[in-house]
Structures are given as C-alpha cells and as structure tokens.
Design a protein around this motif. Structure first.
Motif, PDB file in Angstrom:
ATOM      1  N   GLU A 204       9.217  12.731   6.597  1.00  0.00           N
ATOM      2  CA  GLU A 204       8.385  13.315   5.549  1.00  0.00           C
ATOM      3  C   GLU A 204       7.008  12.668   5.625  1.00  0.00           C
ATOM      4  OE1 GLU A 204      10.364  13.030   1.660  1.00  0.00           O
ATOM      5  OE2 GLU A 204      12.210  12.663   2.797  1.00  0.00           O
ATOM      6  N   GLN A 205       5.969  13.479   5.569  1.00  0.00           N
ATOM      7  CA  GLN A 205       4.606  12.947   5.563  1.00  0.00           C
ATOM      8  C   GLN A 205       3.832  13.624   4.441  1.00  0.00           C
ATOM      9  OE1 GLN A 205       2.757  11.838   9.272  1.00  0.00           O
ATOM     10  NE2 GLN A 205       0.911  12.994   8.755  1.00  0.00           N
ATOM     11  N   VAL A 206       3.168  12.803   3.621  1.00  0.00           N
ATOM     12  CA  VAL A 206       2.442  13.338   2.463  1.00  0.00           C
ATOM     13  C   VAL A 206       1.060  12.703   2.379  1.00  0.00           C
ATOM     14  CG1 VAL A 206       4.565  13.795   1.176  1.00  0.00           C
ATOM     15  CG2 VAL A 206       3.394  11.609   0.870  1.00  0.00           C
ATOM     16  N   TYR A 207       0.172  13.422   1.689  1.00  0.00           N
ATOM     17  CA  TYR A 207      -1.224  13.015   1.568  1.00  0.00           C
ATOM     18  C   TYR A 207      -1.564  12.741   0.106  1.00  0.00           C
ATOM     19  CZ  TYR A 207      -1.521  14.453   6.382  1.00  0.00           C
ATOM     20  OH  TYR A 207      -1.323  14.536   7.735  1.00  0.00           O
ATOM     21  N   PRO A 208      -2.422  11.750  -0.156  1.00  0.00           N
ATOM     22  CA  PRO A 208      -2.708  11.348  -1.535  1.00  0.00           C
ATOM     23  C   PRO A 208      -3.073  12.497  -2.464  1.00  0.00           C
ATOM     24  CG  PRO A 208      -3.706   9.794  -0.027  1.00  0.00           C
ATOM     25  CD  PRO A 208      -3.156  10.914   0.822  1.00  0.00           C
ATOM     26  N   GLU A 209      -3.930  13.423  -1.990  1.00  0.00           N
ATOM     27  CA  GLU A 209      -4.376  14.511  -2.854  1.00  0.00           C
ATOM     28  C   GLU A 209      -3.281  15.519  -3.140  1.00  0.00           C
ATOM     29  OE1 GLU A 209      -5.435  15.742   1.397  1.00  0.00           O
ATOM     30  OE2 GLU A 209      -5.377  13.910   0.197  1.00  0.00           O
ATOM     31  N   GLN A 210      -2.148  15.426  -2.409  1.00  0.00           N
ATOM     32  CA  GLN A 210      -1.037  16.353  -2.618  1.00  0.00           C
ATOM     33  C   GLN A 210       0.176  15.670  -3.239  1.00  0.00           C
ATOM     34  OE1 GLN A 210      -0.352  18.803   0.954  1.00  0.00           O
ATOM     35  NE2 GLN A 210      -2.474  18.453   1.525  1.00  0.00           N
ATOM     36  N   VAL A 211      -0.031  14.469  -3.769  1.00  0.00           N
ATOM     37  CA  VAL A 211       1.005  13.758  -4.526  1.00  0.00           C
ATOM     38  C   VAL A 211       0.477  13.622  -5.950  1.00  0.00           C
ATOM     39  CG1 VAL A 211       2.326  11.631  -4.758  1.00  0.00           C
ATOM     40  CG2 VAL A 211       1.799  12.523  -2.485  1.00  0.00           C
ATOM     41  N   VAL A 212       1.092  14.347  -6.884  1.00  0.00           N
ATOM     42  CA  VAL A 212       0.496  14.508  -8.215  1.00  0.00           C
ATOM     43  C   VAL A 212       0.312  13.194  -8.965  1.00  0.00           C
ATOM     44  CG1 VAL A 212       1.205  16.889  -8.541  1.00  0.00           C
ATOM     45  CG2 VAL A 212       2.803  15.059  -9.130  1.00  0.00           C
ATOM     46  N   ASP A 213       1.230  12.228  -8.763  1.00  0.00           N
ATOM     47  CA  ASP A 213       1.130  10.967  -9.501  1.00  0.00           C
ATOM     48  C   ASP A 213       0.616   9.828  -8.623  1.00  0.00           C
ATOM     49  OD1 ASP A 213       3.396  10.832  -7.906  1.00  0.00           O
ATOM     50  OD2 ASP A 213       4.614   9.782  -9.383  1.00  0.00           O
ATOM     51  N   PHE A 214      -0.128  10.156  -7.572  1.00  0.00           N
ATOM     52  CA  PHE A 214      -0.642   9.113  -6.688  1.00  0.00           C
ATOM     53  C   PHE A 214      -1.640   8.248  -7.450  1.00  0.00           C
ATOM     54  CE2 PHE A 214      -2.914   7.063  -3.307  1.00  0.00           C
ATOM     55  CZ  PHE A 214      -1.970   6.903  -2.305  1.00  0.00           C
ATOM     56  N   PRO A 215      -1.477   6.908  -7.424  1.00  0.00           N
ATOM     57  CA  PRO A 215      -2.370   6.017  -8.183  1.00  0.00           C
ATOM     58  C   PRO A 215      -3.819   6.173  -7.730  1.00  0.00           C
ATOM     59  CG  PRO A 215      -0.416   4.839  -7.402  1.00  0.00           C
ATOM     60  CD  PRO A 215      -0.410   6.162  -6.724  1.00  0.00           C
ATOM     61  N   SER A 216      -4.716   6.378  -8.669  1.00  0.00           N
ATOM     62  CA  SER A 216      -6.123   6.620  -8.350  1.00  0.00           C
ATOM     63  C   SER A 216      -6.764   5.429  -7.658  1.00  0.00           C
ATOM     64  CB  SER A 216      -6.906   6.967  -9.621  1.00  0.00           C
ATOM     65  OG  SER A 216      -6.794   5.917 -10.576  1.00  0.00           O
ATOM     66  N   ASP A 217      -6.297   4.211  -7.956  1.00  0.00           N
ATOM     67  CA  ASP A 217      -6.914   3.023  -7.358  1.00  0.00           C
ATOM     68  C   ASP A 217      -6.519   2.839  -5.890  1.00  0.00           C
ATOM     69  OD1 ASP A 217      -4.257   2.459  -8.088  1.00  0.00           O
ATOM     70  OD2 ASP A 217      -4.666   0.309  -8.191  1.00  0.00           O
ATOM     71  N   LYS A 218      -5.565   3.629  -5.397  1.00  0.00           N
ATOM     72  CA  LYS A 218      -5.126   3.504  -3.998  1.00  0.00           C
ATOM     73  C   LYS A 218      -5.665   4.616  -3.108  1.00  0.00           C
ATOM     74  CE  LYS A 218      -0.717   1.226  -5.132  1.00  0.00           C
ATOM     75  NZ  LYS A 218      -1.024  -0.045  -4.472  1.00  0.00           N
ATOM     76  N   LYS A 219      -6.325   5.611  -3.689  1.00  0.00           N
ATOM     77  CA  LYS A 219      -6.723   6.785  -2.930  1.00  0.00           C
ATOM     78  C   LYS A 219      -7.822   6.498  -1.906  1.00  0.00           C
ATOM     79  CE  LYS A 219      -5.372  10.607  -5.938  1.00  0.00           C
ATOM     80  NZ  LYS A 219      -5.824  11.772  -6.723  1.00  0.00           N
ATOM     81  N   GLY A 220      -8.749   5.623  -2.235  1.00  0.00           N
ATOM     82  CA  GLY A 220      -9.930   5.433  -1.408  1.00  0.00           C
ATOM     83  C   GLY A 220      -9.659   5.040   0.026  1.00  0.00           C
ATOM     84  N   ASN A 221      -8.611   4.242   0.257  1.00  0.00           N
ATOM     85  CA  ASN A 221      -8.355   3.747   1.612  1.00  0.00           C
ATOM     86  C   ASN A 221      -7.031   4.239   2.183  1.00  0.00           C
ATOM     87  OD1 ASN A 221      -9.080   2.241   3.919  1.00  0.00           O
ATOM     88  ND2 ASN A 221      -7.801   0.526   3.280  1.00  0.00           N
ATOM     89  N   MET A 222      -6.431   5.251   1.573  1.00  0.00           N
ATOM     90  CA  MET A 222      -5.146   5.754   2.054  1.00  0.00           C
ATOM     91  C   MET A 222      -5.328   7.086   2.765  1.00  0.00           C
ATOM     92  SD  MET A 222      -1.818   4.967   2.000  1.00  0.00           S
ATOM     93  CE  MET A 222      -1.432   4.056   0.494  1.00  0.00           C
ATOM     94  N   LEU A 223      -4.824   7.177   3.987  1.00  0.00           N
ATOM     95  CA  LEU A 223      -4.887   8.431   4.726  1.00  0.00           C
ATOM     96  C   LEU A 223      -3.647   9.275   4.457  1.00  0.00           C
ATOM     97  CD1 LEU A 223      -6.291  10.266   6.735  1.00  0.00           C
ATOM     98  CD2 LEU A 223      -5.262   8.937   8.597  1.00  0.00           C
ATOM     99  N   TYR A 224      -2.460   8.702   4.648  1.00  0.00           N
ATOM    100  CA  TYR A 224      -1.226   9.409   4.344  1.00  0.00           C
ATOM    101  C   TYR A 224      -0.095   8.395   4.235  1.00  0.00           C
ATOM    102  CZ  TYR A 224      -0.424   9.006   9.435  1.00  0.00           C
ATOM    103  OH  TYR A 224      -0.264   8.528  10.709  1.00  0.00           O
ATOM    104  N   MET A 225       1.066   8.862   3.780  1.00  0.00           N
ATOM    105  CA  MET A 225       2.284   8.058   3.739  1.00  0.00           C
ATOM    106  C   MET A 225       3.360   8.819   4.511  1.00  0.00           C
ATOM    107  SD  MET A 225       2.303   6.769  -0.255  1.00  0.00           S
ATOM    108  CE  MET A 225       2.440   8.438  -0.917  1.00  0.00           C
ATOM    109  N   VAL A 226       4.148   8.087   5.285  1.00  0.00           N
ATOM    110  CA  VAL A 226       5.184   8.732   6.092  1.00  0.00           C
ATOM    111  C   VAL A 226       6.481   7.945   5.982  1.00  0.00           C
ATOM    112  CG1 VAL A 226       4.477   7.488   8.182  1.00  0.00           C
ATOM    113  CG2 VAL A 226       5.754   9.627   8.390  1.00  0.00           C
TER     114      VAL A 226
END
Length: 455
Positions: A204-226
């Motif tokens: 599974e691979q997901v992107y910060p802008e497509q995870v509704v509860d993704f913490p705003s303070d982690k978005k700046g340096n995160m490309l994706y989570m797998v």
C-alpha cells in the motif's frame, strides 16, 4: 552603506540567485503544454518519424478494463518491425545501452529485443499537469540537490524543465503513479537453470494530501508512506516493512520499521535504504533498486549527459496479461522475450558516480529515463572495480483509464552470477493495482505493524 543594510542586500541577492538557479522563468514554464508536453518532453517527433509527435496520449477509453482492473492491450494486433539479436546487434549499437549489449553477448541464443512501432501513449490528469507547471516555477533544490523546498505546493514532477542530472532523477522520484494504491505482486529470484520460488507481496502506498487525518506538521517534508507485507511462502509470511519517505533524506532520513513474525516485535530498520538488502531478494537487489531507483540521491554525483534515442521496454501490456502464467514469463537467464516489447523513444541520459568517501556497492549507475513519463527505463550498474555488474530494465505500460504509467515487471540481471530478480508480476493475482485507497494515518504508523503482520 550601513553594514546592516549591506548584509540585507547581500542576503536578498543570494536568495534571488538561488531562486533563478532553481526554478525556471515564467517564459520557460510557458513552454509546458505548448512547445513541450505538460511534463516537459519534446512534443515533436524525430526526423525520420520513427518517434512520432506527442498528441495527448491514449484516451481513457483506449481499451477495455476488466472488473479486476486488468487492461486490454490497445496494440495487440501489432507485430515486431524487427528483432535485435546477438547476430545483428552491431547494426543498432547507437540505440542500445551497454547493458543491453552485454545481455545479448551473455545470452546469444536466447536474449533478444523485439522492436515494435513507437507510440507516445502516456499523459497525466489535468490537475497533475498543472502541478508540474507550478513545480517548474516554485520548487527549489537544497543541500546540493539532495532535498526540495516548496514542493508541497505542487506535489509532482519537481523539475519538469531540468537543468542538471539530479533534477532529472527527482522527476522520476516525484512522478505521478496514480495516487494512493494497493497491489499484490510476485517477486522471483530464479536459479541459473530457471527454477524459482515465488514470493508474494501486498503493498500500500499513500500520499499526505490523500490521507484525511495526516498531521499538518508532517506534511512539509513527507513525500509518501508505503507498507509492504510478505504473504508467501509460509517461511517468510508475516514480515511487514513500513517506510516514511522524506523529501530531504540528508537532514531527515527515511524512517523505516520492520515487523518480524518470528520475533513478534516491531523495530527500526535503518537497513531499508541505500545498498541495504532488498526484502526476500536472495542478495540480488539493494533497497534502492526498487522502482529502478528510490530514496536519497546524496551518495552520488549526477551528471546530465543529455538526450538520446534508445530502444526501451514500452507499452508492455502483454507482460501483464492474465493469459500468461508466471512460468510463461520466468526462464533461465532472463525473462521470456516472447512477451516483451521495445520501442524507440527519447530518453534522458544521467550518470551517477559514487562520491569520494561515500559507501555503496554500486560505484556507478548509468540511467536512461523516458522523456514522456520520467520513468527510469534502463540502468547499468557498475561494481567497485568499475565493471558492469547488473542490468535493470523497467517494462512499463500506461493505465489509460487512471492516466498513470507503471511497470508490468522490473528486472535486474546479474551478469556475473547468471541469475536475476523479477519483481512486480501480477498475472495470476486476483486483481491488478487498485487505485483510490482510503487510508488513515494510524494505518501507517509503527503501532499498526503488529496487526498487519499476523498470519
């Protein structure tokens, strides 16, 4: 001049210079979608027409899509224009990589390159095209090109009009792959005689802008989570790897964890990067071989050689067909060329040379990246003695309904041992890649790994 004012002027000039070097001008960016494709490729074809002009890619209804996601082949009726073999390879040398030539020499009786008519089939959704345009104007490299700033404002294709080698590489790393997805696939590491045991993965691979509860303070340096789990064979089943991919892995390295089913514990996994061993790969690939290349670029100097025309794997619909079994694809020495397809395309040529004082099993990586998709198509890997060691080929295809390019299978050939690794086969899976995955941030935390790893 007041010293404080002087310092301020110097700082302003330095920031301006940094911006000019990093982002392109508005006039250059205006070429995207006009002179250039929306992703920065040359729109026109080549002089003799063997590479056609880009006219927008395949339409979403270019073929039938089965209920389980498998695509019909829009080019099923085409036959090869010619086939390159060890016997006639010299005739086509200027359009082959050193690795392809080495494979033809290593397996003169069986390895071949069937060349078909070229189709510039790929595009991306309008929103992603606009993201690429924003990237051209806003994204800047930091730490010598090993990180990005302002990328979160666009999210894709960091440098659609690249100025150097590392920027070309970043376009592969930040390309659009269809958004959040789930897939299952097979990896094999055949013996010299072709015998193999399939290893099954779910990913599974997901992107910060497509995870509704993704913490705003982690978005700046995160490309994706797998998250990647092994489900077969039984001796490996239950192993789960989680990785948080960052945009600047020099200052904020990739975070990775592993759940080991035998130990029933979650622990940090710093080896899941650079030349750490690939999961269940029998020593035939490194962690950063996945997806042809992934992770931080900081251990290499990346030289942009330029563009050239090359025969590369393309429109590989046949290799993903459900009419094939894995036994039809996996053969001794290399995958079965009866099911491969190569086309003439323009590629970016980039050479990565290991920096003095840096460590990696590959001293040089010679890459060839498709201009239309920014997908790496071919890579020649050299060992510490400077000898060609491994040859990677990415057999790509275009998902016309999702408007995303991906690999039917990626293969890494070891010229010295006569073995290889093939990863990503889905022919006998219940479904192919499923897009639109709904995910919560907790699902991609270390705390969730134990549940994922239960047999």
């Amino acid at each position: 001049m007041n010293r404080t004012v002087q310092k301020g002027c110097i700082l302003a000039l330095s920031l301006l210079a940094g911006h000019v070097m990093a982002a392109v001008s508005a006039n250059e960016a205006a070429q995207l979608g006009t002179v250039l494709t929306p992703l920065g490729a040359q729109k026109e074809g080549n002089a003799d027409g063997s590479i056609p002009a880009w006219t927008g890619g395949l339409p979403p209804d270019a073929g039938a899509v089965a209920s389980n996601g498998f695509l019909s082949n829009p080019f099923a009726n085409e036959k090869p224009l010619f086939v390159i073999t060890a016997t006639n390879a010299a005739q086509y040398r200027d359009k082959l990589t050193d690795g392809q030539m080495a494979m033809l020499q290593r397996y003169p009786q069986s390895y071949r390159i069937p060349v078909y008519p070229s189709h510039r089939s790929a595009t991306v959704p309008a929103a992603i095209q606009e993201a690429a345009r924003k990237s051209a104007l806003q994204v800047e490299p930091i730490n010598g090109g090993n990180g990005l700033v302002n990328f979160e404002k666009s999210g894709y294709y960091a440098f659609p009009i690249p100025k150097n080698g590392v920027e070309v590489l970043w376009n592969h790393i930040t390309r659009y792959v269809g958004g959040n997805y789930w897939r299952s696939y097979i990896q094999v590491t055949p013996q010299v005689n072709g015998a193999y045991t399939p290893v099954r993965f779910e990913e599974e691979q997901v992107y910060p802008e497509q995870v509704v509860d993704f913490p705003s303070d982690k978005k700046g340096n995160m490309l994706y989570m797998v998250k990647q789990r092994v489900t077969a064979p039984a001796r490996l089943a239950g192993t789960v790897i989680l990785a948080h991919e960052t945009l600047n892995q020099v200052t904020d390295p990739r975070m990775a964890w592993i759940y080991n089913a035998g130990q029933r514990r979650v622990r940090r996994a710093p080896q899941v990067t650079y030349d750490g061993p690939g999961t269940a790969a029998d020593g035939l690939r490194t962690a950063d071989n996945l997806d042809m290349f992934n992770g931080a670029p900081d251990r290499y100097e990346w030289k942009l050689v330029g563009k050239k025309e090359l025969y590369i794997p393309y429109n590989s619909y046949a290799l993903e067909s459900q009419t094939l079994k894995y036994d039809d694809i996996v053969a001794a020495g290399h995958i079965n060329p009866d099911h491969t397809r190569y086309e003439l395309h323009r590629v970016w040529e980039v050479v990565g040379t290991l920096k003095p004082g840096s460590r990696h099993v590959y001293s040089k990586r010679h890459m060839f990246i498709d201009e239309d998709t920014w997908q790496i198509a071919e890579v020649d890997h050299y060992d510490g003695r400077g000898q060609l060691w491994r040859v990677a080929e990415g057999h790509s295809l275009y998902h016309y309904k999702q408007q995303a390019s991906y690999l039917a299978v990626e293969v890494l050939y070891d010229l010295m041992s006569g073995r290889y690794l093939a990863l990503g086969m889905r022919n006998q899976e219940p479904s192919t890649t499923q897009y639109g995955l709904q995910a919560k941030f907790f699902d991609f935390t270390p705390a969730a790994l134990r549940t994922d790893g239960l047999r």
